[in-house]
Structure formats: C-alpha cells, structure tokens
Write a protein that holds these residues in place. Sequence first.
Motif, PDB file in Angstrom:
ATOM      1  N   THR A  86      48.227  37.625 -62.114  1.00  0.00           N
ATOM      2  CA  THR A  86      49.170  36.520 -61.920  1.00  0.00           C
ATOM      3  C   THR A  86      49.579  36.427 -60.457  1.00  0.00           C
ATOM      4  OG1 THR A  86      50.026  36.800 -64.171  1.00  0.00           O
ATOM      5  CG2 THR A  86      51.384  35.561 -62.626  1.00  0.00           C
ATOM      6  N   LYS A  87      49.564  35.215 -59.937  1.00  0.00           N
ATOM      7  CA  LYS A  87      49.873  35.004 -58.517  1.00  0.00           C
ATOM      8  C   LYS A  87      51.276  34.454 -58.287  1.00  0.00           C
ATOM      9  CE  LYS A  87      47.180  35.369 -55.692  1.00  0.00           C
ATOM     10  NZ  LYS A  87      46.812  36.519 -54.837  1.00  0.00           N
ATOM     11  N   LEU A  88      52.043  34.251 -59.352  1.00  0.00           N
ATOM     12  CA  LEU A  88      53.375  33.678 -59.184  1.00  0.00           C
ATOM     13  C   LEU A  88      54.349  34.287 -60.178  1.00  0.00           C
ATOM     14  CD1 LEU A  88      55.280  31.595 -57.899  1.00  0.00           C
ATOM     15  CD2 LEU A  88      54.448  29.909 -59.555  1.00  0.00           C
ATOM     16  N   GLN A 143      50.618  26.647 -52.228  1.00  0.00           N
ATOM     17  CA  GLN A 143      49.499  26.492 -53.161  1.00  0.00           C
ATOM     18  C   GLN A 143      48.227  27.081 -52.562  1.00  0.00           C
ATOM     19  OE1 GLN A 143      48.880  22.423 -54.418  1.00  0.00           O
ATOM     20  NE2 GLN A 143      48.515  23.102 -56.517  1.00  0.00           N
ATOM     21  N   CYS A 146      48.507  30.853 -52.824  1.00  0.00           N
ATOM     22  CA  CYS A 146      48.224  31.387 -54.164  1.00  0.00           C
ATOM     23  C   CYS A 146      46.726  31.389 -54.477  1.00  0.00           C
ATOM     24  CB  CYS A 146      48.968  30.574 -55.222  1.00  0.00           C
ATOM     25  SG  CYS A 146      50.764  30.784 -55.188  1.00  0.00           S
ATOM     26  N   SER A 147      46.004  30.456 -53.901  1.00  0.00           N
ATOM     27  CA  SER A 147      44.572  30.372 -54.175  1.00  0.00           C
ATOM     28  C   SER A 147      43.737  31.294 -53.288  1.00  0.00           C
ATOM     29  CB  SER A 147      44.091  28.925 -53.999  1.00  0.00           C
ATOM     30  OG  SER A 147      44.310  28.477 -52.674  1.00  0.00           O
ATOM     31  N   LEU A 179      52.472  25.056 -58.420  1.00  0.00           N
ATOM     32  CA  LEU A 179      51.625  25.870 -57.538  1.00  0.00           C
ATOM     33  C   LEU A 179      50.455  26.478 -58.291  1.00  0.00           C
ATOM     34  CD1 LEU A 179      54.398  27.693 -55.454  1.00  0.00           C
ATOM     35  CD2 LEU A 179      53.270  25.514 -54.980  1.00  0.00           C
ATOM     36  N   THR A 180      50.690  26.963 -59.502  1.00  0.00           N
ATOM     37  CA  THR A 180      49.633  27.590 -60.297  1.00  0.00           C
ATOM     38  C   THR A 180      49.761  27.137 -61.746  1.00  0.00           C
ATOM     39  OG1 THR A 180      50.982  29.542 -60.812  1.00  0.00           O
ATOM     40  CG2 THR A 180      49.620  29.653 -58.821  1.00  0.00           C
ATOM     41  N   GLU A 181      48.710  27.351 -62.508  1.00  0.00           N
ATOM     42  CA  GLU A 181      48.712  26.995 -63.919  1.00  0.00           C
ATOM     43  C   GLU A 181      49.337  28.083 -64.786  1.00  0.00           C
ATOM     44  OE1 GLU A 181      47.786  24.095 -65.284  1.00  0.00           O
ATOM     45  OE2 GLU A 181      47.532  23.363 -63.225  1.00  0.00           O
ATOM     46  N   SER A 182      49.441  29.303 -64.260  1.00  0.00           N
ATOM     47  CA  SER A 182      49.977  30.424 -65.019  1.00  0.00           C
ATOM     48  C   SER A 182      51.016  31.152 -64.182  1.00  0.00           C
ATOM     49  CB  SER A 182      48.856  31.392 -65.428  1.00  0.00           C
ATOM     50  OG  SER A 182      49.383  32.506 -66.127  1.00  0.00           O
ATOM     51  N   ILE A 183      52.124  31.512 -64.810  1.00  0.00           N
ATOM     52  CA  ILE A 183      53.198  32.238 -64.106  1.00  0.00           C
ATOM     53  C   ILE A 183      53.654  33.411 -64.963  1.00  0.00           C
ATOM     54  CG2 ILE A 183      53.969  30.162 -62.893  1.00  0.00           C
ATOM     55  CD1 ILE A 183      56.221  31.494 -65.558  1.00  0.00           C
ATOM     56  N   SER A 228      51.327  30.033 -69.536  1.00  0.00           N
ATOM     57  CA  SER A 228      50.443  29.029 -68.933  1.00  0.00           C
ATOM     58  C   SER A 228      50.907  27.636 -69.319  1.00  0.00           C
ATOM     59  CB  SER A 228      48.994  29.240 -69.366  1.00  0.00           C
ATOM     60  OG  SER A 228      48.531  30.511 -68.954  1.00  0.00           O
TER      61      SER A 228
END
Length: 415
Positions: A86-88, A143, A146-147, A179-183, A228
């Motif tokens: 997880t990035k966030l 964003q 995170c990528s 920013l992301t699809e999953s936190i 997600s």
Amino acid sequence: METRGVEDMFDFRRFPKDAVVLLLLLVYFPVGICLTLIRIFIGVHVFLVSCALPECFVRRFIVRIMCSVLGMHVRQKNPRSRDKNTKLYICNHVTEFDHNIINLLTPCNTPQLAGSTGFVCWARGFMEIHSASGHAAVGESLQRYCSTEGTAPLLLFPEEDTTNGRAALLKFSSWPFSLTESIQPVALRVTRPLLSLSTPESSWLTELLWTFFVPCTVYHVSWLPPVSRQDGESTQEFANKVQELLAVELGLVSTKITKADKAEHIKRKRHSVPPTSTNVTPGSIGLGFMVQSLGTDDRRIAKMAQQVKDVLPHVPLNVIAKDLAKTNCVDTTITNLLESKEEASVEATGMSTFGASKISHYSSGSAPTIKPAAKSFGKSPADRHLSLQERKDALYNFARRRYIEKHGLDQEESH
C-alpha cells in the motif's frame, strides 16, 4: 452522517474543570517544570540521533525508546494488517505529532501542505513540497510520487486539522483519495492525564512543551485492512466510506463539519467576551457560543438571546441579554426592542417625516411587502399616535414571522 456540535470536538481550555484534578495538577506542577527542562535536554539528543542514523529498523527502535523517555509512548494494534504494498495511509488527526508517531512504526512521508518550510519543515519530519499552485498541482505531484517504485508510503490526514479525538471526526477531504485506488486506514487514539491534548490556535512548539510537561502521552495506533475504491464510486463517496470505517473503529461519530467550520467557530469565540460571574451579564454571551463555565440558566438565556439576535441582527447581544433577564420571554423582548427602537427613531427625526422603507414579507406566497411607514405626517396627536402604533404592529408581526420561519415553528405554537 450524524451531526455533533463543533464545541464537543475541540478543547478550548488547557486545564481541567474538575476541582480534584486541578488540585492534583497544582501539586504536580513543580515536578512538571523539572521534567520539562530535563526532557528538553534529552529531546535535543533525540533529534541529533534521528538525524545521524540512516532510515532503518534500528533507527526507529532507538528513537522510539528515546521518545518514551520524552513521555510519548506508542502502542500498536494489528500490526500484521499493515500491507507493505500500500502506498497511501489515511489517518485521523489528533495532535501535531501524529506523523512522527506513525513514522516510528513504519517508514512513511507526510507532505507539509501549509506552514513553515525549509529547515523547520524538515526538522519536524515533513516532506516539503511546493504547494503554492493549489491542491490540483499538489495532487498531481503526490500522484506521481505514489506511482514511483521504491518510495515510502504517504501518510495523509484528510481531516486537514486536529480534533480532541473523543467526540467525532471532521469531514474527510476527497482529494487524498484520488491519488491511489487502494489505501490503508490507520486509527489513532491519544490519551493524556491532567491536561488537554491540544487547544485551537496553539503552535506546535507550545504543544511540544506541554507534552514534555505531562507525565506521559499515549498514542494507540490500530491498523485496519486495506480498502479499495469500487467501480463507479466517486472520490467523495470513497472518502466517506473510509471515514465511517475509522469512526466505527474509534467509537466516534462521522460529521460533515469541515476545517473551515472549525476556523469560523474559533473566530466567533475569539470575538466573544468571557463571563465575569455565574449570573447573566452582557459579557456572558458572545454570538451564540457560550463558554463552558456558564450555568444552566445562563445557557438558556444565551440560547434565547441568539434567537432574538436572529430576528434583530443589528441589536447588540448585551442589550438583548439585559432585556431577557427581565422578561424571560423571546416574544416580549422582541416587542420591547422594537418599541424602543421605534421611539428612538421618532425622537431622532423630530417627527418631521416618515420614511418610505419597506419590509419584505417572507412567505410561501407572492411575497407581498409591508409598509410600516405613514405616507404623511399626522395632523393631530391622535393620528400620529395611531401611525406609530401601526408601525410597531407591522414591525412586530414581521419580526414574529421571521422568527417562526427561522426556527420552523407552527403558527399555533408561537402563540
């Protein structure tokens, strides 16, 4: 979402109201001063150690032990739920040092969206970004971050301001969830004896000194499973869902109260006058926000005063409170204030002429207007008195209708 008053979500006084706890605080005060001086000395060494050692488990372990000496204890729940992919991280906001505490458990970066930049930003453990371009540019920059492979996760606080962590959560801003699809939600609960965790408009340095003063501040960190975003779900809906998850975990309430609402509440309290006694006085009321030390009767008078203020916004609150203390009735006070205002107007103009002002009649119909002013000056005293009485009645009826519509009352209930 449930709505809870802004007053319940923040501590506006540092010291306790309970007499026993306040006595204990007075006894502890000399110890707290000595403890603060010792911890300032140790805190300098903690900062130097954190700067000298590279980012690794050993560094986090050593700094965590040293922070315990400073009175900042960390307890972790469900650490195995933490997802390394997880990035966030999304966390509720309680103190000025929440990001430092989470960083003791796992490497993460928190961008500094407002406040000091340069050395102070770096020393406090923030990641400095150029936020002058607004949320859109900041969102694009984060964003991209995170990528990027190999970067530490981001830790964001969508409430965007602190609460006392006991009553409710501020409304989550939606932009972090784009920013992301999953936190990964992170629930944070903070406890402290003797003093409040924080007060509005207090600087981070002041909060640090109070943290050193108290015996300890315990941070309880709970990791929730990653979440997600579903297909077709907007960022705000995603934010609301995560807010509800954190509220349930913490036993709090989700609200629609925002950071701007908090700022407005603080602004109004700043312009209110504190009470000087337990009786109702002009200084005991300030635009609908009462200090916590008022008694039950004072709160009732304050509520009534605010109702009158809604109908007659140009009348000072101290004048309203003074009349309410005599009449104990909203309708009677409105009538008295209208009559006194009318008489003052008549005396000021010398009864030379009446204005042609109109008062709009707020109703669900065709919104007709009321003309409380006479078209010409009465020839006899009886005519002038009748004209004045008609103006009083018209103004009173208008104020009464406005009061009923303001508070959603029925016509029968207002009699």
